[in-house]
Design a protein around this motif. Sequence first.
Motif, PDB file in Angstrom:
ATOM      1  N   GLN A 176       0.986  -1.216  -0.070  1.00  0.00           N
ATOM      2  CA  GLN A 176       0.061  -0.076   0.011  1.00  0.00           C
ATOM      3  C   GLN A 176       0.824   1.060   0.127  1.00  0.00           C
ATOM      4  O   GLN A 176       0.331   2.181  -0.147  1.00  0.00           O
ATOM      5  N   GLU A 198      -4.508   4.166  -4.067  1.00  0.00           N
ATOM      6  CA  GLU A 198      -5.749   3.779  -3.373  1.00  0.00           C
ATOM      7  C   GLU A 198      -5.578   4.013  -1.898  1.00  0.00           C
ATOM      8  O   GLU A 198      -4.786   3.340  -1.197  1.00  0.00           O
ATOM      9  N   GLU A 199      -6.492   4.489  -1.334  1.00  0.00           N
ATOM     10  CA  GLU A 199      -6.582   4.762   0.172  1.00  0.00           C
ATOM     11  C   GLU A 199      -5.190   5.126   0.587  1.00  0.00           C
ATOM     12  O   GLU A 199      -4.618   4.603   1.604  1.00  0.00           O
TER      13      GLU A 199
END
Lengths: 360, 360
Positions: B230, B235-236
């Motif tokens: 991540q 994304e996010e």
Amino acid sequence: MLTSSRDSAARRIAVDAMGGDLGPAEVVAAVKLALAQQPALNPVVLVGDEAQLTPLLAQASLPIDGQRLSLHHAPEVITMDDKPVLALRRKKNSSMLRAIELVKDGAASVVVSCGNTGALMAGGTLRLRTMQGIARPALAAVVPRAGGSFVLIDAGANPEARPEHLLHNAILGSHYCRVRLGQATPRIGLMSIGTEEGKGNALTTEAHALLRAAHAQGILNYAGPIEGFQVFAAEEPVDVVVCDGFVGNIMLKSWESLVKFFTSTIKAELRANPLRMAGAIMAKGAFAALKSRIDPDRHSGAPLLGLRGNILKAHGSSKRLAICAAICAAGEIISAEMNQHIEADVQRAASVLSTPLSPQ
Amino acid sequence: MLTSSRDSAARRIAVDAMGGDLGPAEVVAAVKLALAQQPALNPVVLVGDEAQLTPLLAQASLPIDGQRLSLHHAPEVITMDDKPVLALRRKKNSSMLRAIELVKDGAASVVVSCGNTGALMAGGTLRLRTMQGIARPALAAVVPRAGGSFVLIDAGANPEARPEHLLHNAILGSHYCRVRLGQATPRIGLMSIGTEEGKGNALTTEAHALLRAAHAQGILNYAGPIEGFQVFAAEEPVDVVVCDGFVGNIMLKSWESLVKFFTSTIKAELRANPLRMAGAIMAKGAFAALKSRIDPDRHSGAPLLGLRGNILKAHGSSKRLAICAAICAAGEIISAEMNQHIEADVQRAASVLSTPLSPQ
């Protein structure tokens, strides 16, 4: 049924046909490729739902000859959404668990699966015992760097490692590096911060002392601690990067994330105007070469090492070439008698662990 | 001399003129740039050898007016080859130590240096006390990701962190993110492996509980644990990545190493034949844009946070633009009264640390 490890049944590769994102047809295609590419490949047992696999095998003109290829029925599938612990408890007849049981029972040596990672790691660890002298299995991954590749170990199996686990990771990684990358005496680096004595943390300080002692006894080739900036560099490269599973998993996944960010940024910039697009088309060979250089499929199959038997995990989204590479890697692991060599070195290293270490 | 933090002398920026790879002329040029770019910049004290600096300032037509710019003599230099602990003991009159002393004595608020990292970190930690309630300083770094940038904290100051240190890192990183990246309520991610409850290690499990409690009290904006994949994703995205100094240092340096490997591989491939070279020339705008996107100089100046005063470290090889960016960042830190806000939040978080945590 317990057979000796040299028994031909025990040298089989159990392939989980069901768990990948692309379904069993892709796995069948991968098996066909592997058998064609490697005439001396160990026998393959395809594990999965007979009703689904039989027509796929017929379509692929891949005969179940009982010699090079056999079929082992397992009606259930552990999906990517299944919770690992629950799935292991409830889906006893899943292709993944049945494949692991084949290894446990001595009917195969290695499992290849592109199924649910958590279930595979937990299933392997719970069902197969660890090797004599080893407390925790470790996950290895092959990563490209300037001028070659290295083995990262542990990539996520054991997030709370003790110093002796790192010594064992070094032995496991060395042997895997020999088989996969053909390095006769792989140089081992201990992942740390600052390479002077006294830097790092308590874990690396103790692991450093153990690795030095094992090096002094000729068990492995320890090059010392390395810092982050050395990992991908061509200067004094190491062949095996040893760390705990917490650091290793974060490194590996953040590297993949960085490469994605980098390549998507280049792509977007190259599409920004027609001149750049034309240039990109002329230079496309360079991008293809880069892609193949860092292609994870080349060294597909991250093995869980340190168990009696091996588990090779391919990415869930693996295509036939990647699954085929993992199957061929399984064959190499068996042919090289990797686990027997590991067991011998772990025994030799037992004296390192029982000797009180000098403070230096 | 002890002055209140709002006193104008205390709001000065102490710039170590001597320690960088490119020597004092580059630092003088950076100061000139910063003063020209930012008419409201805090006063700068240039710390270093008068005999060397006076002619350089004259050549640069940069007057010592005692208002915007003053000179503080320090005859010695800590070099990159000096051992940090020895250098701190023996070179009391070094530009680096004298700059730190100016902050300690309330004659400046922030030190900017591109000198020996180890000496700067050790010198800052030993000479400046930590803030009330904070046990360990942390090193922050700004890192580009898809669609923006994030603050990584701790990038290497504290390799043996306890859970409360990670809570403090989150507070420090939030405030630095506000000042440097302009995020009003930065989303905080805790670096871990697996985002389910119970994954990670003992440190992240406890830190997760503390961060949740601090979030519940409105002290910070905790988004939960994040995995490696991540970190650079769009994304996010999180704005602050919290970890211990061992993991943070390894991540940051290995990312730099990976980017080097990646760019050198592309370059070599683009030079492999004339067609690719021609294409690369046509697409060169894309490579320039990528380079500026990931240019470390844009967010130069990694601060050591959590001390009474701040230390901003620029790369040893920093050119004037990078040093100028660090000087301007120092001005922003002072103007935003960042440390006062941090102290207030650390006090609010004291109740989180004194309350026994629920097991969940």
